[in-house]
Motif scaffolding. Structure first.
Motif, PDB file in Angstrom:
ATOM      1  N   ARG A   1       6.666   8.527   5.685  1.00 23.49           N
ATOM      2  CA  ARG A   1       7.306   9.001   6.910  1.00 23.49           C
ATOM      3  C   ARG A   1       6.790   8.302   8.179  1.00 23.49           C
ATOM      4  N   PRO A   2       5.453   8.151   8.351  1.00 24.17           N
ATOM      5  CA  PRO A   2       5.000   7.479   9.574  1.00 24.17           C
ATOM      6  C   PRO A   2       5.539   6.060   9.705  1.00 24.17           C
TER       7      PRO A   2
ATOM      8  N   ILE B   1       0.807  -1.222   0.000  1.00 17.07           N
ATOM      9  CA  ILE B   1       0.000   0.000   0.000  1.00 17.07           C
ATOM     10  C   ILE B   1       0.842   1.275   0.000  1.00 17.07           C
ATOM     11  N   GLY B   2       2.141   1.160   0.223  1.00 17.55           N
ATOM     12  CA  GLY B   2       2.984   2.343   0.370  1.00 17.55           C
ATOM     13  C   GLY B   2       3.361   2.993  -0.948  1.00 17.55           C
TER      14      GLY B   2
ATOM     15  N   LEU C   1      -4.788  -4.017   9.178  1.00 15.51           N
ATOM     16  CA  LEU C   1      -4.321  -2.857   9.935  1.00 15.51           C
ATOM     17  C   LEU C   1      -3.354  -1.990   9.137  1.00 15.51           C
ATOM     18  N   PHE C   2      -2.428  -2.626   8.432  1.00 14.00           N
ATOM     19  CA  PHE C   2      -1.337  -1.879   7.808  1.00 14.00           C
ATOM     20  C   PHE C   2      -1.420  -1.810   6.290  1.00 14.00           C
ATOM     21  N   GLY C   3      -2.295  -2.617   5.682  1.00 10.28           N
ATOM     22  CA  GLY C   3      -2.399  -2.612   4.229  1.00 10.28           C
ATOM     23  C   GLY C   3      -3.720  -2.086   3.715  1.00 10.28           C
ATOM     24  N   GLY C   4      -4.614  -1.719   4.612  1.00 11.16           N
ATOM     25  CA  GLY C   4      -5.905  -1.210   4.171  1.00 11.16           C
ATOM     26  C   GLY C   4      -6.718  -2.240   3.427  1.00 11.16           C
TER      27      GLY C   4
ATOM     28  N   ALA D   1      10.116   1.564  16.863  1.00 15.89           N
ATOM     29  CA  ALA D   1       9.766   0.246  17.398  1.00 15.89           C
ATOM     30  C   ALA D   1      10.988  -0.662  17.463  1.00 15.89           C
ATOM     31  N   ALA D   2      11.845  -0.588  16.436  1.00 12.49           N
ATOM     32  CA  ALA D   2      13.073  -1.390  16.434  1.00 12.49           C
ATOM     33  C   ALA D   2      14.010  -0.960  17.557  1.00 12.49           C
TER      34      ALA D   2
END
Length: 685
Positions: A405-406, A283-284, A515-518, A414-415
Motif C-alpha cells: 500500500r505505501p 523486496i515487495g 533506500l527502497f530495496g533494503g 508522486a506521479a
C-alpha cells in the motif's frame, strides 16, 4: 520547461523513422524468396529438433521491420510484444485448422505474414544496435529475479520440484488449461467437449486462456513436438515458464518506467528511476504471486505494463501505433480481461491527447482499432454469453496477494505531482500519466465501493485490480524522474565525462537499492543483537522473494507427489483418489495432482468433495488426543461416498495407512460401491 523531443516520435531516436534506411522497391522475386524462406527455415529447424530457435527468429524479423525505439532493447521489447499479440490472435485460426499447434505450419504462417507485411511496407530490414547504460539494470533485474526464484529448484529432480509446483489449487487449475490446449490443439473454448476431460467445467468456456495458449505454443517449439510428454515433465516446464514470466514482469516494469521518461531521462536520473522500480519488485509482496499460483495475473500485468507504457509515450508512426494498440488489446484481454478496462482507458486517452497527430487517416486508424477491440473482446463476449456470471465472479473470495500500500499510494501521488507541474502538464506524456493515474484510482475506488456495498469487504479481485494500480504507479516513476535536476555537464575529455556519468549512475542505482530495496550490501540492518546481525546482513533477506529462494514456498505435497509419480496411473478406468493424510486440504491437492498426472483434471468437478475427507494417514499423537478424532472417519466416509456417487467411473483409491485402507475396503464393499482401494504408503525419503 517543455521538450519537443519527448513528444516527437522521430526526435532523439537513433534508428527511428528519421534514421531508417530508404524504402526498398517492391519486387516480386524478393517476396517469393522471403515466403520460401519463411517455410524452409521452420522445416529445417523442425527436422533438427531446434524449433525453439524460431522464437528469436520471429522476434528479430519483426524488429527489423518496425521503427520503434532508438535502442536495441527497446526494439526487441516491442517486437516480442507484437509477436505475443500475433500468436494469441492467430491462435484462433490455429485452433480450427487441421494442423493445430504443429510447429512448422504455425511458424511458417507467422513468418509469411511478417514477410508480406515487410514487402508491402517497402522497408529494408534494419535493427538499431545502440545500447544504453540502463539496459544493464533492465537485464540485471531479470537475472536477479530469475536467480532467486529458480534457486530452490536448482539441482532438484523433476519429482522434487513438484513440491514448488503444487503450492496452490490455482496453479493446478492453470496447468489443466495448459494441458488441455496441448491436447485439443487450440483454445479450449473452441473445443469445449474435448476440453472438459482436462479441466473442471465450466473453465473451458469462461476462463481467459491467452496465457495458457501462449505458453503451450512456446512449449511446442521447445519440445519440437505437439506431444508434451509425461505430465510431471510438463509441470516442470510450465513452472519454469511461470518463473520466467515473473522475472520478465519485473524487468519490463523497469523498462517501461524508462520508456515513459523518454529521451530526457538519461544518465544518473535514469539509473535512479530504474533502480527504484527494481528495488520495489525485489523486496515487495508481488513475488508471492508465484507461490499463490496467480499465473495469468503475472502475465496479464506484464502485458499491461508494456501496452500502457507504449500508449503513454507513443513514440512511433501511425502504422506501428495501430499494431501496438491492437497487440495491447489482444494480449491484455486474452490473458486477464479484468485489466482490459485499464488498457481501454489508456487507448481512449491517447486518441484524445494526440488527436492532432492522428488526424491524418483518422477514419482508417479508428476502423483498425475498432476491429482490434472486437477481436480482443471475442473470448470475453463468448464467456459472458455462455456460462460466466459476472456479478458473482467479481465478488469471489480467495487467497490474496496484497500489493504494498505505501508504494502504491506513494508512487501514485508522486506521479500526480509530476504530471500536474506546468512543465510536464504541457507535454502529451504528462497529460497521459495524469489521465491514466486518475482513471486507475477512480476505477479502483468504484470497484472497492461496489464490493463494500455488495459483500461488505474488499475481496479477491479488488487486490488484483490494486496490483494493476501498482504497475501503473511504478511505470509512472519515469515521469517523476524528470523532476530531478540533471546538473551541469561534466568538463574535460570525453573519456572523463563517460567515467563520471558511469560513477554517478552507479551511485544513483546503489542509493535507490539501499533506500527502497533494503539492500545494505553487507552492512547489518536494524537495532538487533550482535548475534542476530551476524545472521541477517540486510532487510532484503527478509523479503518474500528471498524466503521463496530459501525453500519457504515449498508445499507439503513433496512425499505424496513422489508417491504418485512413482506409480503407474495411466489407463485407469476411472479417477484416482489419493488419501495420504488426515489433512483434508492435502488430500484434495493430492487427488488433484493425481488427475493432472493422468491428464484427467475434469474429474475434479465431482471429486472436490474430497476437501472434506480427513482420513488416509496414520493418526498422530496430537490427533489421538482429540475427542472428535474417532468420528472423523465416519464423517469423512460420508463425503467420500458422495464424491464416488457423483464420479464418472469406479475410482482407484490410494490410501497411505494400512488400517484405514483395510477398513475402507470393507465399508465400501458393504455399501455396494465399486472402487479399488490400494494401500500405497508414502516413500521413506
Amino acid at each position: 520547461m517543455t521538450s519537443r523531443n519527448a513528444e516527437n516520435p522521430q526526435a532523439g531516436q537513433p534508428g527511428g523513422p528519421a534514421a531508417a534506411p530508404a524504402p526498398a522497391q517492391r519486387r516480386w522475386p524478393v517476396l517469393a524468396a522471403a515466403v520460401g524462406l519463411s517455410w524452409a527455415l521452420p522445416l529445417l529447424l523442425d527436422a533438427t529438433g531446434l524449433d525453439v530457435v524460431l522464437i528469436p527468429v520471429l522476434v528479430l524479423a519483426i524488429a527489423s521491420l518496425i521503427r520503434v525505439g532508438g535502442g536495441l532493447l527497446d526494439r526487441l521489447v516491442v517486437s516480442a510484444f507484437l509477436l505475443c499479440g500475433a500468436v494469441m490472435a492467430f491462435g484462433l485460426l490455429f485452433s480450427v485448422w487441421p494442423w493445430g499447434l504443429a510447429p512448422v505450419p504455425g511458424a511458417g504462417f507467422l513468418l509469411t505474414v511478417v514477410s508480406v507485411c515487410g514487402w508491402l511496407s517497402g522497408r529494408r530490414p534494419h535493427i538499431p544496435l545502440r545500447l544504453r547504460g540502463t539496459d544493464a539494470l533492465v537485464l540485471g533485474t531479470f537475472g536477479v529475479v530469475w536467480h532467486y526464484m529458480h534457486h530452490p529448484l536448482a539441482d532438484k529432480s523433476i519429482t522434487e520440484r513438484l513440491a514448488f509446483f503444487v503450492t496452490s489449487e490455482d496453479r493446478m487449475g492453470h496447468f489443466s488449461y495448459f494441458d488441455g490446449i496441448h491436447h485439443v490443439g487450440g483454445y479450449n473454448f473452441l473445443h469445449q467437449e474435448a476440453a472438459k476431460t482436462f479441466m473442471m467445467t465450466p473453465s473451458e468456456a469462461v476462463y481467459p486462456q491467452g496465457t495458457h495458449f501462449l505458453l503451450a505454443w512456446i512449449d511446442v517449439l521447445v519440445k519440437s513436438s505437439t506431444d508434451g510428454g509425461p505430465a510431471a515433465e510438463m509441470m516442470n516446464r510450465y513452472l519454469l515458464y511461470v518463473i520466467g514470466a515473473y522475472a520478465l514482469l519485473c524487468a519490463v516494469l523497469v523498462w517501461a518506467a524508462r520508456w515513459i521518461g523518454g529521451p530526457r531521462l538519461r544518465g544518473w536520473r535514469a539509473a535512479a528511476v530504474c533502480a527504484t522500480v527494481m528495488a520495489v519488485m525485489l523486496i515487495g509482496s508481488m513475488s508471492t504471486l508465484v507461490e499463490r499460483g496467480f499465473d495469468s495475473e503475472i502475465v496479464g500485468l506484464l502485458f499491461l505494463a508494456v501496452g500502457l507504457a507504449l500508449l503513454v509515450r507513443p513514440a512511433m508512426g501511425r502504422a506501428e501505433f495501430a499494431l501496438v494498440a491492437v497487440a495491447g488489446l489482444v494480449t491484455v484481454t486474452f490473458v486477464y480481461n479484468l485489466y482490459g478496462a485499464l488498457l481501454g482507458l489508456g487507448l481512449a486517452a491517447v486518441l484524445v491527447v494526440h488527436r492532432r497527430r492522428f488526424a491524418p487517416r483518422r477514419g482508417l486508424l479508428l476502423t483498425v482499432l475498432a476491429g482490434g477491440t472486437l477481436l480482443a473482446g471475442l473470448p470475453s463476449i463468448f464467456s459472458v454469453l455462455t456460462k460466466l456470471d459476472v456479478s458473482k465472479t467479481s465478488n469471489l473470495a480467495g487467497p490474496m496477494v496484497v500489493p504494498d500500500r505505501p508504494v502504491l499510494i506513494g508512487c501514485a501521488l508522486a506521479a500526480l505531482l509530476a504530471a500536474s507541474l506546468r512543465a510536464n502538464r504541457r507535454t502529451a506524456t504528462g497529460q497521459m500519466v495524469l489521465v491514466l493515474v486518475l482513471g486507475a484510482m477512480a476505477m479502483l475506488t468504484l470497484f472497492g465501493v461496489y464490493q463494500t456495498k455488495t459483500i461488505g469487504y474488499l475481496s479477491y479481485y479488488f487486490e488484483k485490480l490494486a496490483a494493476a494500480g501498482l504497475v501503473i504507479s511504478l511505470i509512472s516513476l519515469g515521469l517523476v524522474g524528470l523532476l530531478l535536476t540533471p546538473g551541469q555537464q561534466a568538463e574535460g575529455s570525453p573519456r572523463r565525462r563517460r567515467v563520471e556519468r558511469l560513477l554517478q549512475s552507479g551511485l544513483a542505482a546503489v542509493t535507490a537499492l539501499a533506500l527502497f530495496g533494503g539492500v545494505q550490501f553487507g552492512v547489518p540492518s536494524g537495532w538487533t543483537s550482535f548475534a542476530d546481525r551476524l545472521n541477517t546482513t540486510s532487510a532484503f533477506h527478509e523479503s518474500p522473494m528471498i524466503k521463496w529462494a530459501k525453500g519457504g514456498g515449498r508445499s507439503d505435497m513433496g512425499p505424496p507427489a513422489r508417491a504418485l509419480v512413482g506409480r503407474d496411473l495411466k489407463d485407469r478406468p476411472g479417477p484416482v483418489i489419493a488419501l495420504y493424510s488426515n489433512d483434508s486440504y492435502l488430500n484434495l491437492k493430492s487427488t488433484f495432482l493425481a488427475q493432472l498426472l493422468n491428464h484427467r483434471a475434469g474429474d475434479m468437478v465431482a471429486l472436490y468433495e474430497i476437501f472434506y475427507v480427513q482420513m488416509g494417514g496414520p493418526p498422530t499423537a496430537k490427533d489421538a488426543q482429540k475427542r472428535e478424532f474417532a468420528t472423523l472417519y465416519d464423517t469423512s466416509l460420508v463425503h467420500l461416498k458422495k464424491a464416488l456417487a457423483e464420479g464418472p467411473a469406479a475410482p482407484t483409491i490410494l490410501v497411505g495407512d494400512r488400517t484405514v485402507a483395510d477398513r475402507l475396503t470393507k465399508d465400501l464393499a458393504k455399501a455396494g460401491i465399486a472402487a479399488s482401494v490400494v494401500y500405497a504408503p508414502l516413500p521413506a525419503h
